[in-house]
Design an enzyme around this catalytic site. Structure first.
Site, PDB file in Angstrom:
ATOM      1  N   GLY A  10       0.828  -1.216   0.000  1.00 62.38           N
ATOM      2  CA  GLY A  10       0.000   0.000   0.000  1.00 62.38           C
ATOM      3  C   GLY A  10       0.860   1.263   0.000  1.00 62.38           C
ATOM      4  N   VAL A  12       1.056   3.703   2.257  1.00 60.71           N
ATOM      5  CA  VAL A  12       1.745   3.906   3.542  1.00 60.71           C
ATOM      6  C   VAL A  12       2.797   2.818   3.746  1.00 60.71           C
ATOM      7  CG1 VAL A  12       1.475   3.958   6.052  1.00 60.71           C
ATOM      8  CG2 VAL A  12      -0.182   5.142   4.599  1.00 60.71           C
ATOM      9  N   LYS A  37      -3.827 -12.075  -2.398  1.00 61.33           N
ATOM     10  CA  LYS A  37      -3.617 -11.842  -3.855  1.00 61.33           C
ATOM     11  C   LYS A  37      -2.214 -11.325  -4.150  1.00 61.33           C
ATOM     12  CE  LYS A  37      -5.963  -7.227  -4.179  1.00 61.33           C
ATOM     13  NZ  LYS A  37      -4.926  -6.415  -3.672  1.00 61.33           N
ATOM     14  N   SER A  38      -1.531 -10.787  -3.121  1.00 58.28           N
ATOM     15  CA  SER A  38      -0.177 -10.249  -3.343  1.00 58.28           C
ATOM     16  C   SER A  38       0.914 -11.205  -2.890  1.00 58.28           C
ATOM     17  CB  SER A  38      -0.022  -8.915  -2.602  1.00 58.28           C
ATOM     18  OG  SER A  38      -0.927  -7.965  -3.115  1.00 58.28           O
ATOM     19  N   CYS A 126      -3.613  10.627  10.673  1.00 55.29           N
ATOM     20  CA  CYS A 126      -2.596  11.552  10.158  1.00 55.29           C
ATOM     21  C   CYS A 126      -2.887  13.007  10.547  1.00 55.29           C
ATOM     22  CB  CYS A 126      -2.483  11.424   8.653  1.00 55.29           C
ATOM     23  SG  CYS A 126      -4.045  11.231   7.826  1.00 55.29           S
ATOM     24  N   GLN A 153      -6.984  18.274   3.127  1.00 55.27           N
ATOM     25  CA  GLN A 153      -6.285  17.005   3.109  1.00 55.27           C
ATOM     26  C   GLN A 153      -5.926  16.498   1.724  1.00 55.27           C
ATOM     27  OE1 GLN A 153      -8.519  15.710   7.249  1.00 55.27           O
ATOM     28  NE2 GLN A 153      -7.655  14.073   6.024  1.00 55.27           N
ATOM     29  N   GLY A 157      -4.243  10.570   1.222  1.00 60.70           N
ATOM     30  CA  GLY A 157      -4.867   9.980   2.417  1.00 60.70           C
ATOM     31  C   GLY A 157      -5.947   8.976   2.042  1.00 60.70           C
ATOM     32  N   HIS A 234      -1.064  17.097   4.234  1.00 62.81           N
ATOM     33  CA  HIS A 234      -2.265  17.735   4.781  1.00 62.81           C
ATOM     34  C   HIS A 234      -1.911  19.109   5.348  1.00 62.81           C
ATOM     35  CE1 HIS A 234      -4.234  14.000   4.205  1.00 62.81           C
ATOM     36  NE2 HIS A 234      -4.296  13.530   5.446  1.00 62.81           N
ATOM     37  N   ASN A 307       1.436  13.667   5.115  1.00 58.68           N
ATOM     38  CA  ASN A 307       0.509  12.765   5.819  1.00 58.68           C
ATOM     39  C   ASN A 307       0.927  11.299   5.739  1.00 58.68           C
ATOM     40  OD1 ASN A 307      -0.385  13.409   2.990  1.00 58.68           O
ATOM     41  ND2 ASN A 307      -1.679  11.632   3.338  1.00 58.68           N
TER      42      ASN A 307
HETATM   43  C1  2RA Z   1      -7.429  10.448   5.071  1.00 56.06           C
HETATM   44  N1  2RA Z   1      -6.696  10.385   7.383  1.00 56.06           N
HETATM   45  O1  2RA Z   1      -6.654  11.384   4.871  1.00 56.06           O
HETATM   46  C2  2RA Z   1      -7.358   9.631   6.332  1.00 56.06           C
HETATM   47  C3  2RA Z   1      -6.750   8.303   6.044  1.00 56.06           C
HETATM   48  N2  2RA Z   1      -5.423   8.186   6.436  1.00 56.06           N
HETATM   49  O2  2RA Z   1      -8.289  10.084   4.268  1.00 56.06           O
END
Ligand code: 2RA
Length: 329
Positions: A10, A12, A37-38, A126, A153, A157, A234, A307
């Site tokens: 992913g 993150v 699947k990975s 975050c 944001q 995210g 963010h 973030n």
């Molecule tokens: C967002 N904080 O930014 C949430 C998910 N990490 O959507």
């Protein structure tokens, strides 16, 4: 140190691998973990390829630490399995954050609360992490009565699908939608799902997690979370009302002296934080520091951070570093 990274494919998870390498985390064996699947696919860590394994195989391998960023459902099901097997879990999902038996940790603020008994540790949201890095030193000095927060944001995210939607909209291409509306040339007042009280989950995370981390339910927090077509990080506009008055110069010093916070604040030179410049950095950047003349003991701030780093991966890795440095694993 045998370390599992759960959710390694992913956004993150990929940043976690980068941060672990940058900080030369003492890994003797890396276990990249992802969904079925990975399994068998490869990820790269320190220019070397590693094969992704299943959650069950990772539990059986008994890593000392497992850093999760794989969604709440996976954390709820698998974090206890790792913990029962002796692994300490640092989880980036929302699954455990408000569990009264679990600690919600920003190392610069409350890592000292951790003990060997903490086998599942929650990484805050975050937008909460960057906010609290600014609020905590000011709360300690002036006692915050109320915080009004508006967030701007990054689409990162939301994840890869959101980034792809924006790129498709740039190129006027059709494609899968991460949001109910276009995000290019737009601002969506809708981060995560709406609750019965009219606020989104994202907004309530800011309210609830702030109280838990400050250990003070008397602090009033209200938030509006906006999604904007930005990828670097963010941004947050923050209005604080304190119990006590303050000097702006002292506020700047308190913030700049707080570990992990950098003040960027000089209107004469157009110096202020921006996500495009925060991207790829681990600090939280604070600027536009100015008294709110509309009411006593009140202050406005602008807070920006990557973030995916301090808002997620870096904070989780810093928790893991604290565990090792203090012999809690
Ligand atoms: C967002 N904080 O930014 C949430 C998910 N990490 O959507």
């Amino acid at each position: 140190m045998k370390v599992a990274v759960v959710g390694a494919t992913g956004m993150v998870g990929q940043v976690m691998l980068k941060v672990l390498a940058e900080r030369d985390f003492p890994i003797t064996e890396l276990l990249p973990v992802a969904s079925e699947k990975s399994v068998g696919k490869k990820v790269t860590y320190k220019d070397k390829e590693y094969t992704i394994i299943s959650l069950a195989d990772a539990v059986a391998a008994k890593p000392e630490i497992a850093i999760f960023s794989a969604g709440g459902g996976t954390s709820l099901e698998w974090a206890p399995k790792f913990a029962e097997n002796g692994t300490t879990v640092v989880d980036n999902s929302s699954a455990w954050r408000m569990d009264p038996t679990k600690k919600l940790v920003i190392p610069e603020i409350n890592a000292s609360e951790l003990t060997k008994e903490d086998k599942i540790i929650a990484n805050p949201n975050c937008s909460t992490i960057q906010l609290l890095m600014a609020l905590k030193p000011l709360h300690d000095k002036y006692t915050i009565k109320r915080a009004v927060v508006s967030t701007y944001q990054s689409i990162t995210g939301t994840g890869v699908k959101a980034v792809q939607q924006l790129e498709n909209e740039y190129e006027d291409k059709e494609g899968e939608m991460a949001y109910p509306y276009p995000i290019h040339r737009n601002a969506l007042p809708h981060c995560d799902v709406f609750q019965d009280n009219g606020y989104t989950k994202e907004e309530m995370k800011l309210t609830n997690e702030t109280k838990k981390i400050l250990g003070d339910d008397s602090v009033s927090v209200t938030a509006t979370a906006i999604r904007i077509p930005v990828v670097g990080g963010h941004s947050e506009s923050v209005n604080l009302e304190f119990e006590n008055d303050f000097e702006e110069s002292e506020v700047r010093k308190i913030l700049n002296d707080f570990p992990g916070v950098t003040v960027q604040d000089n209107p004469d030179t157009n110096t202020y934080p921006m996500p495009i410049y925060a991207e790829g950095k681990n600090d939280v950047f604070v600027g536009r520091i100015r008294r709110d003349y509309s009411q006593p003991n009140s202050l406005n701030l602008w807070v920006v951070a990557d973030n995916l780093r301090k808002g997620a991966a870096t904070n989780a890795v810093q928790i893991a570093e604290y565990l090792i440095e203090n012999k809690l694993v």
